[in-house]
Design a protein around this motif. Structure first.
Motif, PDB file in Angstrom:
ATOM      1  N   THR A  57      96.811   8.410  42.446  1.00 60.91           N
ATOM      2  CA  THR A  57      96.418   9.803  42.224  1.00 60.91           C
ATOM      3  C   THR A  57      97.433  10.794  42.774  1.00 60.91           C
ATOM      4  OG1 THR A  57      95.158   9.856  44.306  1.00 60.91           O
ATOM      5  CG2 THR A  57      93.981   9.146  42.319  1.00 60.91           C
ATOM      6  N   GLU A  58      98.558  10.290  43.280  1.00 55.42           N
ATOM      7  CA  GLU A  58      99.579  11.156  43.882  1.00 55.42           C
ATOM      8  C   GLU A  58     100.941  10.860  43.249  1.00 55.42           C
ATOM      9  OE1 GLU A  58      99.107  13.545  45.961  1.00 55.42           O
ATOM     10  OE2 GLU A  58      96.999  13.194  46.457  1.00 55.42           O
ATOM     11  N   PRO A  59     101.251  11.466  42.098  1.00 52.04           N
ATOM     12  CA  PRO A  59     102.537  11.194  41.425  1.00 52.04           C
ATOM     13  C   PRO A  59     103.748  11.482  42.307  1.00 52.04           C
ATOM     14  CG  PRO A  59     101.053  12.397  39.979  1.00 52.04           C
ATOM     15  CD  PRO A  59     100.415  12.394  41.329  1.00 52.04           C
ATOM     16  N   ASP A  60     103.668  12.529  43.130  1.00 51.53           N
ATOM     17  CA  ASP A  60     104.799  12.858  44.000  1.00 51.53           C
ATOM     18  C   ASP A  60     105.038  11.744  45.021  1.00 51.53           C
ATOM     19  OD1 ASP A  60     105.168  15.223  42.685  1.00 51.53           O
ATOM     20  OD2 ASP A  60     104.077  16.443  44.152  1.00 51.53           O
ATOM     21  N   ALA A  61     103.959  11.167  45.528  1.00 52.22           N
ATOM     22  CA  ALA A  61     104.092  10.071  46.491  1.00 52.22           C
ATOM     23  C   ALA A  61     104.696   8.839  45.822  1.00 52.22           C
ATOM     24  CB  ALA A  61     102.728   9.733  47.099  1.00 52.22           C
ATOM     25  N   VAL A  62     104.279   8.566  44.593  1.00 54.76           N
ATOM     26  CA  VAL A  62     104.847   7.431  43.853  1.00 54.76           C
ATOM     27  C   VAL A  62     106.336   7.646  43.636  1.00 54.76           C
ATOM     28  CG1 VAL A  62     104.794   6.157  41.673  1.00 54.76           C
ATOM     29  CG2 VAL A  62     102.655   6.898  42.736  1.00 54.76           C
ATOM     30  N   HIS A  63     106.709   8.875  43.273  1.00 56.89           N
ATOM     31  CA  HIS A  63     108.126   9.182  43.055  1.00 56.89           C
ATOM     32  C   HIS A  63     108.930   9.012  44.344  1.00 56.89           C
ATOM     33  CE1 HIS A  63     111.765  11.198  41.704  1.00 56.89           C
ATOM     34  NE2 HIS A  63     111.659  12.016  42.733  1.00 56.89           N
ATOM     35  N   ALA A  64     108.399   9.510  45.449  1.00 56.15           N
ATOM     36  CA  ALA A  64     109.116   9.407  46.725  1.00 56.15           C
ATOM     37  C   ALA A  64     109.281   7.958  47.140  1.00 56.15           C
ATOM     38  CB  ALA A  64     108.358  10.189  47.800  1.00 56.15           C
ATOM     39  N   LEU A  65     108.241   7.161  46.965  1.00 52.05           N
ATOM     40  CA  LEU A  65     108.314   5.752  47.337  1.00 52.05           C
ATOM     41  C   LEU A  65     109.291   5.003  46.443  1.00 52.05           C
ATOM     42  CD1 LEU A  65     107.073   3.689  49.275  1.00 52.05           C
ATOM     43  CD2 LEU A  65     105.289   3.264  47.568  1.00 52.05           C
ATOM     44  N   SER A  66     109.238   5.287  45.155  1.00 57.17           N
ATOM     45  CA  SER A  66     110.158   4.641  44.216  1.00 57.17           C
ATOM     46  C   SER A  66     111.599   5.010  44.521  1.00 57.17           C
ATOM     47  CB  SER A  66     109.793   5.046  42.787  1.00 57.17           C
ATOM     48  OG  SER A  66     110.741   4.569  41.869  1.00 57.17           O
ATOM     49  N   ARG A  67     111.843   6.276  44.814  1.00 56.64           N
ATOM     50  CA  ARG A  67     113.207   6.735  45.126  1.00 56.64           C
ATOM     51  C   ARG A  67     113.737   6.067  46.380  1.00 56.64           C
ATOM     52  NH1 ARG A  67     113.150  12.814  46.478  1.00 56.64           N
ATOM     53  NH2 ARG A  67     112.033  11.916  48.253  1.00 56.64           N
ATOM     54  N   ALA A  68     112.891   5.925  47.384  1.00 52.00           N
ATOM     55  CA  ALA A  68     113.329   5.294  48.625  1.00 52.00           C
ATOM     56  C   ALA A  68     113.695   3.827  48.410  1.00 52.00           C
ATOM     57  CB  ALA A  68     112.228   5.415  49.684  1.00 52.00           C
ATOM     58  N   ILE A  69     112.882   3.130  47.633  1.00 52.92           N
ATOM     59  CA  ILE A  69     113.102   1.696  47.423  1.00 52.92           C
ATOM     60  C   ILE A  69     114.291   1.446  46.501  1.00 52.92           C
ATOM     61  CG2 ILE A  69     112.091  -0.367  46.350  1.00 52.92           C
ATOM     62  CD1 ILE A  69     109.374   0.614  47.414  1.00 52.92           C
ATOM     63  N   ARG A  70     114.408   2.230  45.451  1.00 47.61           N
ATOM     64  CA  ARG A  70     115.438   1.973  44.451  1.00 47.61           C
ATOM     65  C   ARG A  70     116.792   2.579  44.802  1.00 47.61           C
ATOM     66  NH1 ARG A  70     111.680   3.481  39.183  1.00 47.61           N
ATOM     67  NH2 ARG A  70     110.415   1.574  39.191  1.00 47.61           N
ATOM     68  N   LEU A  71     116.778   3.665  45.578  1.00 49.50           N
ATOM     69  CA  LEU A  71     118.019   4.386  45.816  1.00 49.50           C
ATOM     70  C   LEU A  71     118.369   4.512  47.296  1.00 49.50           C
ATOM     71  CD1 LEU A  71     120.361   6.095  44.710  1.00 49.50           C
ATOM     72  CD2 LEU A  71     118.839   8.093  44.800  1.00 49.50           C
ATOM     73  N   ASP A  72     117.453   5.088  48.070  1.00 53.35           N
ATOM     74  CA  ASP A  72     117.804   5.461  49.442  1.00 53.35           C
ATOM     75  C   ASP A  72     118.138   4.266  50.324  1.00 53.35           C
ATOM     76  OD1 ASP A  72     117.411   8.115  48.776  1.00 53.35           O
ATOM     77  OD2 ASP A  72     115.310   8.112  49.374  1.00 53.35           O
ATOM     78  N   VAL A  73     117.245   3.285  50.375  1.00 57.96           N
ATOM     79  CA  VAL A  73     117.477   2.139  51.258  1.00 57.96           C
ATOM     80  C   VAL A  73     118.708   1.332  50.826  1.00 57.96           C
ATOM     81  CG1 VAL A  73     116.533  -0.024  52.150  1.00 57.96           C
ATOM     82  CG2 VAL A  73     115.071   1.999  51.987  1.00 57.96           C
ATOM     83  N   PRO A  74     118.845   0.981  49.539  1.00 57.21           N
ATOM     84  CA  PRO A  74     120.070   0.269  49.139  1.00 57.21           C
ATOM     85  C   PRO A  74     121.341   1.042  49.467  1.00 57.21           C
ATOM     86  CG  PRO A  74     118.432   0.126  47.402  1.00 57.21           C
ATOM     87  CD  PRO A  74     117.912   1.111  48.404  1.00 57.21           C
ATOM     88  N   GLU A  75     121.309   2.373  49.305  1.00 54.83           N
ATOM     89  CA  GLU A  75     122.493   3.178  49.606  1.00 54.83           C
ATOM     90  C   GLU A  75     122.801   3.143  51.100  1.00 54.83           C
ATOM     91  OE1 GLU A  75     125.655   5.914  48.586  1.00 54.83           O
ATOM     92  OE2 GLU A  75     124.446   4.427  47.504  1.00 54.83           O
ATOM     93  N   CYS A  76     121.761   3.189  51.936  1.00 55.36           N
ATOM     94  CA  CYS A  76     121.975   3.114  53.386  1.00 55.36           C
ATOM     95  C   CYS A  76     122.690   1.828  53.774  1.00 55.36           C
ATOM     96  CB  CYS A  76     120.631   3.185  54.115  1.00 55.36           C
ATOM     97  SG  CYS A  76     119.821   4.793  54.065  1.00 55.36           S
ATOM     98  N   VAL A  77     122.201   0.716  53.258  1.00 49.17           N
ATOM     99  CA  VAL A  77     122.758  -0.586  53.620  1.00 49.17           C
ATOM    100  C   VAL A  77     124.164  -0.748  53.051  1.00 49.17           C
ATOM    101  CG1 VAL A  77     122.448  -3.074  53.410  1.00 49.17           C
ATOM    102  CG2 VAL A  77     120.466  -1.609  53.807  1.00 49.17           C
ATOM    103  N   ASP A  78     124.339  -0.346  51.791  1.00 49.79           N
ATOM    104  CA  ASP A  78     125.646  -0.526  51.148  1.00 49.79           C
ATOM    105  C   ASP A  78     126.719   0.333  51.815  1.00 49.79           C
ATOM    106  OD1 ASP A  78     127.274  -1.626  48.918  1.00 49.79           O
ATOM    107  OD2 ASP A  78     127.405   0.481  48.350  1.00 49.79           O
ATOM    108  N   THR A  79     126.420   1.598  52.083  1.00 50.12           N
ATOM    109  CA  THR A  79     127.423   2.459  52.711  1.00 50.12           C
ATOM    110  C   THR A  79     127.730   1.997  54.135  1.00 50.12           C
ATOM    111  OG1 THR A  79     125.657   4.009  53.330  1.00 50.12           O
ATOM    112  CG2 THR A  79     126.905   4.479  51.317  1.00 50.12           C
ATOM    113  N   TYR A  80     126.741   1.435  54.811  1.00 45.13           N
ATOM    114  CA  TYR A  80     127.004   0.895  56.153  1.00 45.13           C
ATOM    115  C   TYR A  80     128.018  -0.243  56.085  1.00 45.13           C
ATOM    116  CZ  TYR A  80     126.490  -2.290  60.057  1.00 45.13           C
ATOM    117  OH  TYR A  80     126.757  -3.148  61.097  1.00 45.13           O
ATOM    118  N   ASN A  81     127.801  -1.173  55.170  1.00 45.05           N
ATOM    119  CA  ASN A  81     128.715  -2.312  55.057  1.00 45.05           C
ATOM    120  C   ASN A  81     130.117  -1.879  54.660  1.00 45.05           C
ATOM    121  OD1 ASN A  81     127.230  -4.766  55.676  1.00 45.05           O
ATOM    122  ND2 ASN A  81     125.945  -4.253  53.928  1.00 45.05           N
TER     123      ASN A  81
END
Length: 208
Positions: A126-150
Motif C-alpha cells: 500500500t506504499e508505492p514510495d516505500a517499494v520504490h525506495a527499497l527497490s532502488r536501494a537493493i538494485r542500485l545503492d548497495v551494489p554501487e557502495c560495494v563496487d566503488t569500495y572495491n
C-alpha cells in the motif's frame, strides 16, 4: 532487418482486415452487391458498392486500444525479492572489512524481513514510495557502495593516502541503514495508527 520492415505493413494490413471499419464496410458493400444483382444499381454498380463500403467504414465505431496491463504490487515485490537474493550472492563473493560486512549483513537482513511474504509485504503493497525506495536501494545503492569500495581500494593500494575507502563504505552503509529504519518505522507507525483508529471507533460505537 528486411523481415522486420516487411512485418510492420503486413501486420497493419491484417489488423485492418479484422477491424470494425472493414467489417462494417464489407457488410455495406455486400448490400451494394445485392442491389446490383437485383438490378437496382444499374451501370453504376461499382460506384454504389464502393460508396456503401466507404460509408460503412466511416460510421463504424473506432477501434478501442487495449489498456496496458502493468504488474501489480505483489508481482513487483516478488521481483525485488529475487533481486535481493542475487544481491546476497554478490555480497557473499566480495571481500569487505569486518565492520562493513556486519553492517551490510544487518541491512540485507532488514530488507529480507520487509520482503518476507506476510505482514511486511502487505504493508509495503500500500506504499508505492516505500517499494520504490527499497527497490532502488537493493538494485542500485548497495551494489554501487560495494563496487566503488572495491575499485577505490585497488587504486588506493597503488597510491596510498587520502580518505580511507573503508570509512566511505561504512558511512554509505550507515546512511542506507538509517533510511531502511525510517522506512520500517513509517510502516510500523501506519499500522499503529490503524490500530488506534479502530480502538477509537469501537469506543465511540460502545458509547452510542
Amino acid at each position: 532487418m528486411a523481415t522486420n520492415r516487411a512485418s510492420g505493413p503486413l501486420a497493419r494490413v491484417l489488423g485492418y482486415l479484422e477491424s470494425r471499419k472493414n467489417l462494417a464496410g464489407s457488410a455495406c458493400g455486400l448490400a451494394g452487391l445485392a442491389l446490383t444483382l437485383a438490378g437496382v444499381a444499374g451501370t453504376y454498380w461499382p460506384v454504389v458498392i464502393a460508396g456503401l463500403y466507404g460509408a460503412g467504414a466511416l460510421v463504424a465505431s473506432p477501434e478501442r486500444a487495449s489498456v496496458p496491463v502493468f504488474p501489480g504490487t505483489a508481482e513487483q515485490l516478488g521481483v525485488v525479492r529475487e533481486d535481493l537474493a542475487r544481491l546476497r550472492e554478490y555480497a557473499a563473493e566480495v571481500e569487505l572489512p569486518p565492520a562493513a560486512e556486519g553492517r551490510l549483513g544487518g541491512l540485507l537482513d532488514l530488507y529480507g524481513a520487509l520482503l518476507e511474504p506476510g505482514w511486511g509485504t502487505e504493508a509495503l503493497a500500500t506504499e508505492p514510495d516505500a517499494v520504490h525506495a527499497l527497490s532502488r536501494a537493493i538494485r542500485l545503492d548497495v551494489p554501487e557502495c560495494v563496487d566503488t569500495y572495491n575499485r577505490t581500494r585497488w587504486w588506493n593500494r597503488l597510491t596510498p593516502g587520502g580518505e580511507s575507502p573503508e570509512r566511505h563504505l561504512e558511512r554509505q552503509l550507515s546512511v542506507l541503514s538509517e533510511e531502511a529504519e525510517r522506512l520500517t518505522a513509517g510502516l510500523q507507525d501506519r499500522e499503529a495508527r490503524r490500530q488506534q483508529t479502530h480502538t477509537a471507533y469501537l469506543e465511540e460505537r460502545g458509547r452510542s
